[in-house]
Design a protein around this motif. Structure first.
Motif, PDB file in Angstrom:
ATOM      1  N   GLN A 389     -10.135  -7.794   9.526  1.00  0.00           N
ATOM      2  CA  GLN A 389      -9.631  -6.424   9.486  1.00  0.00           C
ATOM      3  C   GLN A 389      -9.110  -6.048  10.872  1.00  0.00           C
ATOM      4  N   GLY A 390      -7.805  -6.170  11.058  1.00  0.00           N
ATOM      5  CA  GLY A 390      -7.233  -5.820  12.353  1.00  0.00           C
ATOM      6  C   GLY A 390      -7.490  -4.380  12.738  1.00  0.00           C
ATOM      7  N   GLY A 391      -7.679  -3.533  11.744  1.00  0.00           N
ATOM      8  CA  GLY A 391      -7.910  -2.119  12.004  1.00  0.00           C
ATOM      9  C   GLY A 391      -9.196  -1.813  12.734  1.00  0.00           C
ATOM     10  N   ARG A 392     -10.099  -2.803  12.843  1.00  0.00           N
ATOM     11  CA  ARG A 392     -11.319  -2.570  13.622  1.00  0.00           C
ATOM     12  C   ARG A 392     -10.988  -2.280  15.084  1.00  0.00           C
ATOM     13  N   ALA A 393      -9.783  -2.684  15.525  1.00  0.00           N
ATOM     14  CA  ALA A 393      -9.393  -2.445  16.913  1.00  0.00           C
ATOM     15  C   ALA A 393      -9.227  -0.963  17.213  1.00  0.00           C
ATOM     16  N   TRP A 394      -8.970  -0.158  16.174  1.00  0.00           N
ATOM     17  CA  TRP A 394      -8.771   1.279  16.414  1.00  0.00           C
ATOM     18  C   TRP A 394      -9.665   2.164  15.551  1.00  0.00           C
ATOM     19  N   LYS A 395     -10.180   1.633  14.447  1.00  0.00           N
ATOM     20  CA  LYS A 395     -10.949   2.453  13.514  1.00  0.00           C
ATOM     21  C   LYS A 395     -12.356   1.892  13.389  1.00  0.00           C
ATOM     22  N   SER A 396     -13.342   2.673  13.785  1.00  0.00           N
ATOM     23  CA  SER A 396     -14.727   2.208  13.817  1.00  0.00           C
ATOM     24  C   SER A 396     -15.357   2.251  12.431  1.00  0.00           C
ATOM     25  N   LEU A 397     -16.506   1.601  12.315  1.00  0.00           N
ATOM     26  CA  LEU A 397     -17.281   1.668  11.082  1.00  0.00           C
ATOM     27  C   LEU A 397     -17.663   3.113  10.786  1.00  0.00           C
ATOM     28  N   GLN A 398     -18.044   3.871  11.809  1.00  0.00           N
ATOM     29  CA  GLN A 398     -18.393   5.270  11.591  1.00  0.00           C
ATOM     30  C   GLN A 398     -17.201   6.049  11.042  1.00  0.00           C
ATOM     31  N   ASP A 399     -16.014   5.808  11.585  1.00  0.00           N
ATOM     32  CA  ASP A 399     -14.843   6.540  11.106  1.00  0.00           C
ATOM     33  C   ASP A 399     -14.503   6.168   9.668  1.00  0.00           C
ATOM     34  N   SER A 400     -14.868   4.955   9.252  1.00  0.00           N
ATOM     35  CA  SER A 400     -14.559   4.563   7.871  1.00  0.00           C
ATOM     36  C   SER A 400     -15.350   5.388   6.865  1.00  0.00           C
ATOM     37  N   THR A 401     -16.426   6.063   7.307  1.00  0.00           N
ATOM     38  CA  THR A 401     -17.175   6.912   6.374  1.00  0.00           C
ATOM     39  C   THR A 401     -16.384   8.155   5.979  1.00  0.00           C
ATOM     40  N   ASN A 402     -15.262   8.410   6.649  1.00  0.00           N
ATOM     41  CA  ASN A 402     -14.371   9.500   6.243  1.00  0.00           C
ATOM     42  C   ASN A 402     -13.376   9.068   5.175  1.00  0.00           C
ATOM     43  N   ASP A 403     -13.374   7.790   4.831  1.00  0.00           N
ATOM     44  CA  ASP A 403     -12.361   7.273   3.916  1.00  0.00           C
ATOM     45  C   ASP A 403     -12.378   7.912   2.529  1.00  0.00           C
ATOM     46  N   PRO A 404     -13.532   8.309   1.973  1.00  0.00           N
ATOM     47  CA  PRO A 404     -13.453   8.996   0.682  1.00  0.00           C
ATOM     48  C   PRO A 404     -12.551  10.231   0.730  1.00  0.00           C
ATOM     49  N   LEU A 405     -12.538  10.919   1.867  1.00  0.00           N
ATOM     50  CA  LEU A 405     -11.677  12.093   1.999  1.00  0.00           C
ATOM     51  C   LEU A 405     -10.245  11.702   2.335  1.00  0.00           C
ATOM     52  N   ILE A 406     -10.089  10.599   3.059  1.00  0.00           N
ATOM     53  CA  ILE A 406      -8.761  10.185   3.506  1.00  0.00           C
ATOM     54  C   ILE A 406      -8.013   9.420   2.423  1.00  0.00           C
ATOM     55  N   ALA A 407      -8.716   8.486   1.780  1.00  0.00           N
ATOM     56  CA  ALA A 407      -8.022   7.474   0.988  1.00  0.00           C
ATOM     57  C   ALA A 407      -8.224   7.574  -0.515  1.00  0.00           C
ATOM     58  N   ALA A 408      -9.195   8.358  -0.984  1.00  0.00           N
ATOM     59  CA  ALA A 408      -9.469   8.397  -2.426  1.00  0.00           C
ATOM     60  C   ALA A 408      -8.218   8.804  -3.197  1.00  0.00           C
ATOM     61  N   GLY A 409      -7.819   7.950  -4.133  1.00  0.00           N
ATOM     62  CA  GLY A 409      -6.648   8.239  -4.943  1.00  0.00           C
ATOM     63  C   GLY A 409      -5.329   7.946  -4.268  1.00  0.00           C
ATOM     64  N   HIS A 410      -5.375   7.375  -3.056  1.00  0.00           N
ATOM     65  CA  HIS A 410      -4.148   7.091  -2.321  1.00  0.00           C
ATOM     66  C   HIS A 410      -4.062   5.592  -2.032  1.00  0.00           C
ATOM     67  N   PRO A 411      -3.030   4.922  -2.504  1.00  0.00           N
ATOM     68  CA  PRO A 411      -2.891   3.493  -2.215  1.00  0.00           C
ATOM     69  C   PRO A 411      -2.598   3.251  -0.746  1.00  0.00           C
ATOM     70  N   MET A 412      -2.930   2.038  -0.282  1.00  0.00           N
ATOM     71  CA  MET A 412      -2.685   1.665   1.104  1.00  0.00           C
ATOM     72  C   MET A 412      -1.751   0.466   1.151  1.00  0.00           C
ATOM     73  N   SER A 413      -0.777   0.518   2.033  1.00  0.00           N
ATOM     74  CA  SER A 413       0.171  -0.582   2.168  1.00  0.00           C
ATOM     75  C   SER A 413      -0.362  -1.685   3.072  1.00  0.00           C
ATOM     76  N   TRP A 414      -1.099  -1.294   4.107  1.00  0.00           N
ATOM     77  CA  TRP A 414      -1.581  -2.253   5.103  1.00  0.00           C
ATOM     78  C   TRP A 414      -3.101  -2.153   5.153  1.00  0.00           C
ATOM     79  N   ARG A 415      -3.744  -2.735   4.145  1.00  0.00           N
ATOM     80  CA  ARG A 415      -5.178  -2.565   3.932  1.00  0.00           C
ATOM     81  C   ARG A 415      -6.004  -2.987   5.143  1.00  0.00           C
ATOM     82  N   ASP A 416      -5.659  -4.097   5.776  1.00  0.00           N
ATOM     83  CA  ASP A 416      -6.497  -4.587   6.874  1.00  0.00           C
ATOM     84  C   ASP A 416      -6.318  -3.752   8.138  1.00  0.00           C
ATOM     85  N   TRP A 417      -5.203  -3.053   8.268  1.00  0.00           N
ATOM     86  CA  TRP A 417      -4.962  -2.235   9.459  1.00  0.00           C
ATOM     87  C   TRP A 417      -5.456  -0.802   9.255  1.00  0.00           C
ATOM     88  N   GLN A 418      -5.261  -0.278   8.058  1.00  0.00           N
ATOM     89  CA  GLN A 418      -5.705   1.088   7.780  1.00  0.00           C
ATOM     90  C   GLN A 418      -7.208   1.146   7.519  1.00  0.00           C
TER      91      GLN A 418
END
Length: 638
Positions: A389-418
């Motif tokens: 997951q290249g996105g670990r360089a900018w997005k922490s594990l703690q920040d990923s806990t916001n993903d239900p609000l950010i990503a739910a119902g929204h597709p991602m084009s660059w899964r490993d970066w986002q």
């Protein structure tokens, strides 16, 4: 006149000075929806759902709500869902709403900023509001989450009711009735009476929504619990009678999973527990939704008939069972909410989901649902995936806990970066590190088992009252088992971008992540599960059927020459694309540049990609001279 003129000029200047710019100013927002209060609700909501129209996917709902006071009243359609930890319910599925009182229709108005709120004026003398509406299930995944098929009906109560704003949902009683298609058998954690339509005992709105119904044409029930313990049952539902048959070997492993879970978590917080397993390709899955006394699970129709082909999903039921303790009985304080329309916050999803995912892997091994080697292979694939997951360089594990609000119902084009909800996968390795640290600090006298037993399985037997916790509570529970600076230990991993923290837990357990030229069965089945062959280690691509590129590794070889998801690879070095062809070319120790004939955005061109090396596949290798703590973790408990 001169004095008045000077006064007007001064007044206008003062008005102008209150705004920093020219232009419109916002109008006031509507009056907020009444906040929930922890107070009694008089009477009981009567709810009747007709789910017989499976061909058109229409649920017809009638509801009677006792009036608490006349005047303005707000009704809410549930928006926030427990399983997604996000506002993922769809207001578009509710249609045909009519509200009456004393036989007369009442005008209602949807809130201008909150489409899940409906305002109505209750006339003097009214004692109840009578509602009628439909819930329209999507027909396909492209439209949304499918709730019903011709052979299996699910009843997600949060989709088929409205409730009055102003009360905690645990204080609102509901008496529900359900009409199913002829010949359908139902399973639910709710207590019911032997009537048609199904009549359920009055319960709280909170419990009702936490107890969905699943029904089907072909249903078979299996007892999984130990004699003398509270019942634990598996109910399999499918379109075919053959699909619900579970052979003795698989049944024995599922019973072992229940025993191993109860050994880990000896104090239960359910009166009975039901795995409601729909074997279907039409319902959303594979996956599960946790409840206190049940789980709504979906697996492939041939899961039991061809179980060898479903290695990846064998820990699903263990994961959902653990949620009865971790998630339903114990719940993060900021994730708990008083209603289904109050925001949730997921700062501790690395506990709620991450540790549950950890125990799902462990319990599957302890029960024999996966062998120890298969579990090691699963961990290797998981670790490689997190490190990829290249996105670990900018997005922490703690920040990923916001993903239900950010990503739910929204597709991602660059899964490993986002990144998306990596508190599941990376959470496993966080808790492996915690287990290794506990074993080190206590000279292998204690482990994460002791923490789970203390933290999730405390309280009284059968107590189902939710108990919330905070970050400090998690640290205190760890401290009781193994004194340490746990806040620093956890924060250094939750907030870090250091890839070393992904694998240091494995090293502490006595293993290292290595790569070689042989793919494990788990890796190959993960490819099937993802619907794509994985060439990431060599060229940074995964490729699905027909040569369609599914994912492109951020900053990988293919990315650097312009590849994007959705491109079609027509040929490799002039030969028609076949996965086996690309496999063969990438087996060389120093693969030559690849000429990939590719169609993107309607244009076909030859794109040259230089592999970074041959294909390599992840495995775990024992670190000689260290204790095999991972082996101890995965070993069955007495």
């Amino acid at each position: 006149m001169q004095g008045i003129g000077r006064f007007l000029v001064l007044a206008l200047a003062m008005i102008t000075a209150t705004h920093a710019s020219e232009g419109p100013q916002p109008l006031p927002l509507p009056t907020p929806v009444p906040a929930p209060r922890d107070m009694p609700f008089k009477g009981s909501i009567e709810l009747s759902v007709d789910a017989t129209n499976t061909s058109q996917r229409i649920y017809r709902v009638r509801e009677t709500i006792p009036v608490q006071s006349t005047g303005p009243m707000t009704l809410l359609y549930p928006q926030w869902e427990t399983a997604s930890h996000a506002p993922t319910a769809s207001a578009t599925a509710l249609a045909g709403l009519v509200i009456r009182s004393q036989g007369k229709p009442l005008a209602w108005k949807r809130d201008a900023v909150n489409p899940f709120a409906f305002h109505v004026d209750v006339p003097a003398g009214a004692t109840t509001l009578d509602l009628a509406f439909q819930f329209l299930s999507p027909f396909s995944a492209r439209q949304g989450l499918v709730s019903t098929t011709p052979d299996i009906v699910t009843v997600p109560w949060h989709s088929v009711l409205l409730y009055p704003a102003g009360w905690f949902v645990r204080n609102i009683p509901v008496t529900a009735h359900l009409t199913l298609p002829p010949g359908f058998q139902a399973v639910t954690a709710l207590e019911s009476r032997p009537e048609r339509p199904l009549a359920f005992d009055t319960t709280s709105l909170e419990t009702l929504v936490d107890s969905p119904v699943v029904a089907g044409r072909h249903v078979k029930r299996y007892d999984l619990g130990a004699a003398g313990d509270a019942p634990v049952r598996l109910t399999a539902l499918a379109a075919s009678a053959d699909d619900v048959e579970v052979d003795a070997v698989q049944l024995g492993k599922l019973r072992a999973m229940v025993r191993q879970t109860r050994a880990l978590l000896p104090t239960r917080h359910y009166a009975h527990y039901d795995f409601m397993l729909a074997l279907s390709d039409d319902l959303p899955g594979p996956g599960g939704i946790e409840q206190a006394q049940s789980s709504s699970d979906v697996l492939a129709p041939d899961f039991f008939r061809n179980n060898a082909d479903h290695l990846v999903d064998r820990d699903l039921l263990a994961h959902e069972f653990v949620h009865s303790w971790n998630g339903r009985y114990r719940q993060p304080a900021d994730l708990w909410s008083a209603t289904f329309n109050e925001p949730m916050r997921g700062s501790l999803l690395w506990v709620y989901e991450g540790q549950t995912e950890f125990w799902g892997r462990v319990l599957a091994a302890r029960a024999g649902l996966r062998t120890t080697q298969e579990t090691l292979d699963a961990l290797a694939v998981g670790a490689a995936g997190v490190l990829g997951q290249g996105g670990r360089a900018w997005k922490s594990l703690q920040d990923s806990t916001n993903d239900p609000l950010i990503a739910a119902g929204h597709p991602m084009s660059w899964r490993d970066w986002q990144r998306r909800e990596d508190y599941y996968g990376e959470g496993v390795f966080l808790w492996l590190a915690v287990d290794a640290e506990i074993r080190t600090k206590t000279h292998d006298a204690k482990s994460l088992d002791d923490v789970a037993r203390d933290f999730f399985a405390g309280g009284k037997e059968g107590d189902m009252t939710t108990s919330t916790y905070t970050f400090d509570d998690v640290c205190a529970a760890l401290q009781r088992v193994a004194p340490n600076d746990w806040p620093t230990f956890l924060r250094s991993r939750l907030d870090s971008h250091d890839p070393g923290h992904v694998t240091d837990g494995l090293a502490g357990e006595g293993y290292r992540l290595v790569f070689d030229a042989t793919a494990s069965d788990y890796f190959r089945q993960s490819e099937i599960d993802a619907g794509a062959r994985d060439f990431s280690s060599a060229v940074g691509l995964t490729i699905g059927k027909g040569g369609i590129v599914k994912t492109v590794s951020w900053n990988g070889p293919a990315f650097r020459v312009g590849f994007a998801p959705g491109a079609r690879i027509e040929a490799v070095n002039g030969q028609a694309y076949r996965p086996e062809l690309l496999d063969g070319l990438l087996e060389a120790s120093k693969p030559a540049p690849l000429q990939l004939t590719t169609t993107m955005d309607g244009t076909t061109a030859i794109i040259v990609v230089q592999p970074v090396g041959p294909l390599r596949y992840p495995h775990l290798q024992r670190i000689q001279g260290t204790p095999d703590r991972l082996g101890a973790l995965l070993a069955p408990r007495p």
